[in-house]
Design a protein around this motif. Structure first.
Motif, short mmCIF file in Angstrom:
data_model
loop_
_atom_site.label_atom_id
_atom_site.label_comp_id
_atom_site.label_asym_id
_atom_site.label_seq_id
_atom_site.Cartn_x
_atom_site.Cartn_y
_atom_site.Cartn_z
N GLY A 191 55.37 29.67 38.54
CA GLY A 191 54.88 30.96 39.02
C GLY A 191 53.74 31.37 38.09
O GLY A 191 53.84 31.22 36.88
N HIS A 192 52.66 31.88 38.67
CA HIS A 192 51.51 32.23 37.83
C HIS A 192 51.91 33.33 36.85
O HIS A 192 52.43 34.38 37.26
N PRO A 193 51.66 33.11 35.53
CA PRO A 193 52.08 34.11 34.54
C PRO A 193 51.50 35.51 34.77
O PRO A 193 52.10 36.50 34.40
N LEU A 194 50.33 35.57 35.41
CA LEU A 194 49.72 36.88 35.66
C LEU A 194 50.11 37.44 37.02
O LEU A 194 49.74 38.55 37.36
N ALA A 195 50.84 36.64 37.77
CA ALA A 195 51.27 37.11 39.09
C ALA A 195 52.79 37.22 39.12
O ALA A 195 53.35 38.15 38.56
N SER A 196 53.45 36.28 39.70
CA SER A 196 54.89 36.38 39.87
C SER A 196 55.56 35.20 39.21
O SER A 196 55.51 34.09 39.71
N THR A 197 56.18 35.41 38.05
CA THR A 197 56.84 34.30 37.35
C THR A 197 58.28 34.65 37.03
O THR A 197 58.65 35.80 37.09
#
Lengths: 327, 83
Positions: B77-83
């Motif tokens: 999951g992208h750390p700046l989005a949804s992780t």
């Protein structure tokens, strides 16, 4: 989120980070996609903390590399002394390289990604999810972070959709459907997949213009969203076997959207409802509810071009990249 | 399905709806308080103030331009989005 708050917020860590260019990316696609960038990742990741293990296992973590992709160090811990030590070692290896070695390697050719579909003339919104207050927190809940855990994602609205948002019920319906299907998932404590279309039981937005000072054009947005899915999946990482489960989220939505001419200058929407169930990686195995959860959508900062994690479910088309050129 | 907000601890979050259903979505509940509760405090978002490039490739390009090593944060999951 706990890593982000504890490690990256530490002043000593931040002082060392100033010597690096910082980048964040999604590891699954780097492990599996066919692109110059992903192939380069797989090369240096093999030298890292999870190197030489099965390709099906994650390579997530922190990697320090030269701009050409030569390995300088890697780790996957939030233990502060270890993080500081690894940062020092990576910088030491960088310093030991001569200037030519530091920039060795060819620049990557362009590889189109969804972040390149940023809706310049549409809307980029930030979606935040967090549990609402409750009295019945389970005894088994470990640590303070789970009580206040939150997560975020993005919701993009195209130029055409923005043009119809205020007046076209079909556009409102379509956006509400997408929002409910993607953001009705419970990702407050971890990852969870979006819902299939057939799981959407209700999804509606109604926009009504309300009185406002001067020339402001303000709309009250009101709606309702309900999703429910039953199927077979794991609910506790890899510690259980797939079994039949149900997950759901339902509740009312309310907020305001403000325009200056054609430009949206304020977007505030709250969706508060009852969540139930768990999925493999969302940390709800011992806290499946029913319990209250909130989903909030606001304008994303102008510099934020991170693509929605589930933009693949939008039905948007990828453009041709035949004429793309390297940087 | 109905929601009984009144059974929750709402001293810090005065949602005004006592019962909400699909059929009778109330027009008045404190959606601003809900937004205030859900959005992170500045102390929770200090990491977001760091100048993260949104992809490995963007980081490598910037590293070459600035003659700096690149620190990649790669998560499920992208750390700046949804992780």
């Amino acid at each position: 989120m706990i890593d982000r708050q504890l490690v990256w917020s530490n002043p000593e860590v931040q002082a060392k980070l100033a010597s690096f260019v910082l980048a964040a990316d999604e590891v699954w696609s780097l492990q599996h996609r066919e692109s110059p960038e992903a192939r380069l990742f797989r090369q240096f990741a093999e030298e890292g903390h999870y190197g030489r293990r099965s390709q099906s296992l994650t390579r997530q973590g922190i990697y320090a590399v030269t701009p050409g992709g030569h390995f300088l160090g890697s780790w996957n811990t939030r233990y502060l002394p270890k993080v500081l030590e690894e940062l020092d070692q990576a910088l030491e290896r960088w310093e030991q390289l001569d200037p030519q070695e530091r920039l060795a390697g060819e620049a990557l050719s362009v590889d189109w990604r969804w972040s390149d579909a940023y809706p310049e003339k549409g809307l980029a919104l930030l979606v935040t999810t967090r549990d609402m207050p409750r009295d019945d927190l389970p005894e088994t809940m470990r640590g303070e972070w789970r009580r206040t855990a939150w997560n975020q994602d993005r919701f993009w609205i195209s130029e055409q959709e923005l043009a119809g948002l205020r007046s076209d019920p079909k556009v409102q319906q379509s956006l509400a459907q997408r929002f409910v299907r993607v953001h009705g998932r419970d990702n407050a404590r971890g990852q969870s997949p979006g819902y299939p279309r057939k799981a959407v039981q209700e999804a509606r937005w109604t926009l009504v213009r309300i009185p406002a000072d001067d020339d402001r054009e303000v709309y009250r947005v009101q709606g309702y969203g309900a999703v429910e899915e039953t199927g077979r999946w794991r609910i506790n990482d890899r510690h259980d076997e797939p079994a039949t489960h149900t997950r759901s989220f339902a509740g009312p939505m309310l907020g305001e959207i403000e325009f200056e001419g054609e430009r949206c200058v304020r977007f505030e929407l709250a969706w508060v409802g009852e969540r139930q169930g768990a999925t493999q990686y969302n940390g709800r195995a011992d806290d499946p509810g029913p319990a209250p959860m909130g989903v909030v959508m606001t304008l994303a900062p102008a510099h934020d071009r991170v693509a929605p994690s589930m933009i693949g479910q939008y039905g948007w088309k990828r453009p041709s990249v035949e004429h793309a050129v390297p940087d | 399905m109905s929601l009984h907000f009144c059974s929750l601890s709402l001293t810090a979050l005065p949602l005004l709806a006592s019962t909400v259903s699909q059929e009778e979505t109330p027009e008045v509940w404190d959606w601003r308080a809900a937004i205030e509760h859900v959005l992170p405090e500045p102390s929770e978002t200090a990491w977001m103030g760091l100048p993260w490039e949104p992809s490995l490739r963007a980081g490598l390009v910037a590293g070459r331009q600035q003659s700096k090593p690149v620190l990649l944060w790669a998560m499920n999951g992208h750390p700046l989005a949804s992780t």
